[in-house]
Write a protein that holds these residues in place. Structure first.
Motif, PDB file in Angstrom:
ATOM      1  N   ASP A 120       0.823  -1.209   0.000  1.00 20.07           N
ATOM      2  CA  ASP A 120       0.000   0.000   0.000  1.00 20.07           C
ATOM      3  C   ASP A 120       0.856   1.259   0.000  1.00 20.07           C
ATOM      4  O   ASP A 120       0.608   2.192  -0.772  1.00 20.07           O
ATOM      5  CB  ASP A 120      -0.963  -0.008   1.193  1.00 20.07           C
ATOM      6  CG  ASP A 120      -0.257  -0.164   2.533  1.00 20.07           C
ATOM      7  OD1 ASP A 120       0.895  -0.646   2.560  1.00 20.07           O
ATOM      8  OD2 ASP A 120      -0.860   0.196   3.564  1.00 20.07           O
ATOM      9  N   ILE A 121       1.893   1.303   0.839  1.00 19.44           N
ATOM     10  CA  ILE A 121       2.735   2.496   0.859  1.00 19.44           C
ATOM     11  C   ILE A 121       3.731   2.503  -0.299  1.00 19.44           C
ATOM     12  O   ILE A 121       4.121   3.567  -0.784  1.00 19.44           O
ATOM     13  CB  ILE A 121       3.473   2.651   2.208  1.00 19.44           C
ATOM     14  CG1 ILE A 121       4.405   1.474   2.485  1.00 19.44           C
ATOM     15  CG2 ILE A 121       2.472   2.822   3.336  1.00 19.44           C
ATOM     16  CD1 ILE A 121       5.226   1.651   3.759  1.00 19.44           C
ATOM     17  N   VAL A 127       2.622   4.477  -3.272  1.00 22.91           N
ATOM     18  CA  VAL A 127       2.585   5.927  -3.156  1.00 22.91           C
ATOM     19  C   VAL A 127       3.975   6.551  -3.218  1.00 22.91           C
ATOM     20  O   VAL A 127       4.169   7.611  -3.798  1.00 22.91           O
ATOM     21  CB  VAL A 127       1.885   6.336  -1.837  1.00 22.91           C
ATOM     22  CG1 VAL A 127       1.877   7.846  -1.669  1.00 22.91           C
ATOM     23  CG2 VAL A 127       0.473   5.782  -1.793  1.00 22.91           C
ATOM     24  N   LYS A 132       7.254   2.925  -6.134  1.00 26.85           N
ATOM     25  CA  LYS A 132       5.985   2.726  -6.830  1.00 26.85           C
ATOM     26  C   LYS A 132       6.108   1.904  -8.110  1.00 26.85           C
ATOM     27  O   LYS A 132       5.086   1.450  -8.650  1.00 26.85           O
ATOM     28  CB  LYS A 132       5.348   4.084  -7.137  1.00 26.85           C
ATOM     29  CG  LYS A 132       6.131   4.955  -8.107  1.00 26.85           C
ATOM     30  CD  LYS A 132       5.448   6.309  -8.270  1.00 26.85           C
ATOM     31  CE  LYS A 132       6.207   7.213  -9.235  1.00 26.85           C
ATOM     32  NZ  LYS A 132       5.552   8.550  -9.357  1.00 26.85           N
ATOM     33  N   ARG A 190       6.092   1.167  10.994  1.00 29.58           N
ATOM     34  CA  ARG A 190       5.040   2.188  10.920  1.00 29.58           C
ATOM     35  C   ARG A 190       4.651   2.736  12.293  1.00 29.58           C
ATOM     36  O   ARG A 190       3.698   3.507  12.398  1.00 29.58           O
ATOM     37  CB  ARG A 190       3.806   1.609  10.235  1.00 29.58           C
ATOM     38  CG  ARG A 190       4.114   0.991   8.878  1.00 29.58           C
ATOM     39  CD  ARG A 190       2.854   0.678   8.116  1.00 29.58           C
ATOM     40  NE  ARG A 190       3.136  -0.163   6.961  1.00 29.58           N
ATOM     41  CZ  ARG A 190       2.315  -0.303   5.918  1.00 29.58           C
ATOM     42  NH1 ARG A 190       1.168   0.340   5.900  1.00 29.58           N
ATOM     43  NH2 ARG A 190       2.634  -1.098   4.914  1.00 29.58           N
ATOM     44  N   ASP A 220       8.718  11.576   1.068  1.00 21.64           N
ATOM     45  CA  ASP A 220       8.118  10.291   0.707  1.00 21.64           C
ATOM     46  C   ASP A 220       7.592   9.577   1.949  1.00 21.64           C
ATOM     47  O   ASP A 220       6.465   9.075   1.958  1.00 21.64           O
ATOM     48  CB  ASP A 220       9.173   9.413   0.018  1.00 21.64           C
ATOM     49  CG  ASP A 220       8.819   9.140  -1.442  1.00 21.64           C
ATOM     50  OD1 ASP A 220       7.804   9.674  -1.916  1.00 21.64           O
ATOM     51  OD2 ASP A 220       9.556   8.379  -2.088  1.00 21.64           O
ATOM     52  N   LYS A 268       4.607  11.331   3.540  1.00 20.99           N
ATOM     53  CA  LYS A 268       3.393  11.178   2.728  1.00 20.99           C
ATOM     54  C   LYS A 268       2.632   9.907   3.078  1.00 20.99           C
ATOM     55  O   LYS A 268       1.394   9.881   3.025  1.00 20.99           O
ATOM     56  CB  LYS A 268       3.796  11.196   1.249  1.00 20.99           C
ATOM     57  CG  LYS A 268       2.640  11.153   0.274  1.00 20.99           C
ATOM     58  CD  LYS A 268       3.093  11.528  -1.133  1.00 20.99           C
ATOM     59  CE  LYS A 268       4.260  10.682  -1.619  1.00 20.99           C
ATOM     60  NZ  LYS A 268       4.661  11.020  -2.999  1.00 20.99           N
ATOM     61  N   VAL A 269       3.356   8.851   3.441  1.00 18.91           N
ATOM     62  CA  VAL A 269       2.703   7.572   3.733  1.00 18.91           C
ATOM     63  C   VAL A 269       2.616   7.289   5.230  1.00 18.91           C
ATOM     64  O   VAL A 269       2.195   6.208   5.642  1.00 18.91           O
ATOM     65  CB  VAL A 269       3.430   6.409   3.019  1.00 18.91           C
ATOM     66  CG1 VAL A 269       3.330   6.574   1.513  1.00 18.91           C
ATOM     67  CG2 VAL A 269       4.889   6.303   3.457  1.00 18.91           C
TER      68      VAL A 269
END
Length: 319
Positions: free
Chosen positions: A83-84, A87, A92, A150, A207, A210-211
């Protein structure tokens, strides 16, 4: 874990009409081959520096198992972080976010390779090395990827232990034991990982923000991160020559390790003094990141060169 961002970013169905060569390349990319190179290199160093000898075929099997296990952990990491990864600019284009490999296939691929590498290491070499191999993968997947990455800015500090296992595994493949020498090799990589990765995170800060990954520059700021990077390089400075003090290597390695360490500290000082403006402080951080790879390859390469006269004996061909 939500797949909404990941699903929006997928641009093609995995494997649909894809040539075999491209499919093989995608699965190879899942193994994070650039990371695997350093893992294999430090594992070989552990094999060579360890006291004793190992048949060349068994040495090759041990190295293969270390490589396969590291790649398997990378594949599972890509499955969890899909998922991250979808982004972040740096990730990506990986096989899962682009839809070239299905998440379930990547997970199965990683699990199968993990089991294979651990079992082969245990059956062909010894179970101490196999246990360390399994521990390294479990630590990377469950402690670093799932638990720490995370949740805490100390993710790299604690999670870096996963990447520090390969020389211990190589050592155990030869000796069947965990000794002070192998723990020292572990410690070198463990202490090296934070300044290495924080240098990357300094110029990839946006980066991570952002996630929502709480890397140290995101949570504590760049100035605090730079001070921590200098601290770790200063701690490494006396640690890196210790293999010579312990008799694992000769003093040529010890002197070279000290010089490399001084250069590493120099890079950390340049990063510390660099301006805070993003466009200006990227250059020192990028230079330190690149040098950090040279530093670690240099340390372990010097260890192996120091043992070069004894390599014939190491592979069991010395009579």
């Amino acid at each position: 874990m939500s797949d909404s961002v990941y699903q929006r970013s997928v641009t093609a169905a995995s494997g649909s009409g894809q040539p075999v060569r491209e499919q093989v390349q995608d699965y190879w990319d899942l193994l994070k081959p650039r990371v695997m190179t350093l893992v294999v290199f430090s594992g070989i160093a552990g094999l060579i520096v360890a006291p004793g000898s190992l048949h060349p075929v068994l040495a090759a099997v041990a190295i293969l198992c270390i490589a396969v296990s590291a790649g398997a952990a990378g594949a599972i990491n890509m499955w969890y972080d899909r998922d991250i990864d979808a982004v972040m600019a740096r990730t990506k284009r990986r096989p899962i976010p682009t839809g070239r490999v299905e998440p379930s296939e990547a997970l199965a691929f990683g699990i199968v390779l993990t089991i294979f590498s651990v079992m082969v290491m245990g059956l062909a070499v010894n179970w101490t090395a196999a246990a360390l191999l399994a521990l390294a993968t479990l630590f990377y997947v469950f402690v670093y990827t799932i638990w720490l990455k995370r949740r805490t800015p100390q993710n790299i500090v604690i999670g870096g232990a996963a990447g520090a296992f390969p020389p211990m595994i190589g050592w155990a493949a030869v000796t069947g034991t965990v000794d002070p020498g192998s723990i020292l090799l572990f410690g070198l990589i463990f202490m090296w990982t934070p300044p290495h990765f924080w240098a990357l995170s300094l110029y990839r800060c946006e980066d991570y923000a952002k996630v929502g990954v709480p890397m140290l520059p995101v949570v504590a700021g760049k100035a605090a991160t730079k001070r921590q990077m200098l601290l770790y390089t200063l701690l490494l400075l006396p640690l890196a020559p210790l293999p010579a003090v312990m008799g694992l290597t000769g003093w040529l390695y010890g002197v070279a390790a000290l010089l490399l360490g001084l250069a590493f500290v120099g890079h950390a000082l340049r990063v510390l003094r660099s301006p805070e403006a993003d466009g200006e402080d990227h250059k020192p951080a990028k230079a330190m990141f690149k040098f950090s790879l040279t530093y670690l390859f240099g340390l372990f390469g010097l260890m192996m060169l120091d043992k070069a006269p004894g390599l014939v004996a190491f592979v069991g061909l010395g009579g």
